[in-house]
Write an enzyme that holds these catalytic residues in place. Sequence first.
Site, short mmCIF file in Angstrom:
data_model
loop_
_atom_site.label_atom_id
_atom_site.label_comp_id
_atom_site.label_asym_id
_atom_site.label_seq_id
_atom_site.Cartn_x
_atom_site.Cartn_y
_atom_site.Cartn_z
CE LYS A 237 92.46 -38.72 -22.71
NZ LYS A 237 91.41 -38.95 -23.69
NE ARG A 272 94.85 -40.78 -29.48
CZ ARG A 272 95.48 -39.95 -28.66
NH1 ARG A 272 95.32 -40.06 -27.35
NH2 ARG A 272 96.28 -39.01 -29.13
N1 HH2 Z 1 92.79 -38.03 -26.28
C1 HH2 Z 1 93.77 -37.17 -26.53
C2 HH2 Z 1 94.08 -36.79 -27.84
N2 HH2 Z 1 93.42 -37.33 -28.89
N3 HH2 Z 1 91.78 -38.80 -29.71
C3 HH2 Z 1 90.82 -39.69 -29.50
N4 HH2 Z 1 90.17 -40.24 -30.52
N5 HH2 Z 1 90.47 -40.06 -28.23
C4 HH2 Z 1 91.08 -39.55 -27.12
O1 HH2 Z 1 90.69 -39.92 -25.99
C5 HH2 Z 1 92.12 -38.60 -27.34
C6 HH2 Z 1 92.45 -38.24 -28.66
C7 HH2 Z 1 94.55 -36.60 -25.40
O2 HH2 Z 1 95.68 -37.42 -25.13
P1 HH2 Z 1 97.16 -37.10 -25.65
O3 HH2 Z 1 97.21 -37.15 -27.14
O4 HH2 Z 1 98.14 -37.97 -24.97
O5 HH2 Z 1 97.43 -35.64 -25.11
P2 HH2 Z 1 97.47 -34.21 -25.79
O6 HH2 Z 1 96.13 -33.93 -26.39
O7 HH2 Z 1 97.80 -33.29 -24.64
O8 HH2 Z 1 98.53 -34.22 -26.85
#
Ligand code: HH2
Length: 303
Positions: A237, A272
């Site tokens: 992040k 995660r």
């Molecule tokens: N962060 C993201 C997405 N989903 N869910 C939970 N529970 N906690 C988090 O911190 C979280 C999440 C963002 O990360 P990522 O899925 O890699 O990116 P994007 O939302 O751009 O697909």
Amino acid sequence: MNRRLILPQEELRKPSLSAWRCGPHTISLDRPRIMGILNVTPDSFSDGGQWLDPEAAVRRGLELAAEGADILDVGGESTRPGAAEVPADEEARRVIPVIRALSQRTAVLLSIDTRKAAVAREALAAGACIVNDVSALGDPGMAAAVRERGAGAVLMHMRGAPATMQQAPQYDDVVAEVRAYLSARIEAAVAGGIARERMVIDPGLGFGKTTAHNLALLGALEQLAEVAPVLVGASRKRFIGEIIGAPEAGARLAGSLAVAVWSLLRGAAILRVHDVAATRAAMTMGAALAAGNEQGGRRSANV
Ligand code: HH2
């Protein structure tokens, strides 16, 4: 500040941390678990477009499982700051074939990362057993979707919506406010018929939070763990990039591993992450340090 860096094992094993029930499965939380991220999107912040093709996504999922993921979190909508909403039918079109194929090819538990009850329902029918909802069951139909399937659920804190959440977020006391919000969401879900042991909470790092807010929350994981088992999503992040001077998301592994080990030692139940093998190795090292530190403490106490 007079705070212990490492919590004694008995404190990490409070009754609330013992297990997470997800559909017919029970995930023991006697050790921290890894949720591997599988983004089936064109625009995720760190890996957008890499796994949009369903076959590539399934290959990636199997790879993460082989690296030691306990759960695979499949998402079809980016929630990065500034992201626009994806219609439910498009989101389902991206994730459902991937979930169906993975459920036939791996025993690793599958989670659907969605804010939409319609997508959650389809994903649970296709083989997922967890709903990871960054809006903490905000869709009026989501609680019923989780309850009817007996799914596990991740309830995350977010201030605002992805499109606008990073525009000068402000709190009087970020830890107290996030804790109170998550506690209220858990109680509302329990009142709505979702068993407490099916839910974990997540402070939502980067979701309407500055770097200082994220650090305060990471410093207060034990307080959050009094509400329910805690999932931490820090991987790659932006706040990590800000701290270590890595503007590219792909260059944030070392910082992400540091947060993973910190979170493990402060009592997080689930991490995660994008980089499963590296996180598993870092966690093994962190657990060994914690165990050695405890033994050393006992020996010196006995002298
Ligand atoms: N962060 C993201 C997405 N989903 N869910 C939970 N529970 N906690 C988090 O911190 C979280 C999440 C963002 O990360 P990522 O899925 O890699 O990116 P994007 O939302 O751009 O697909």
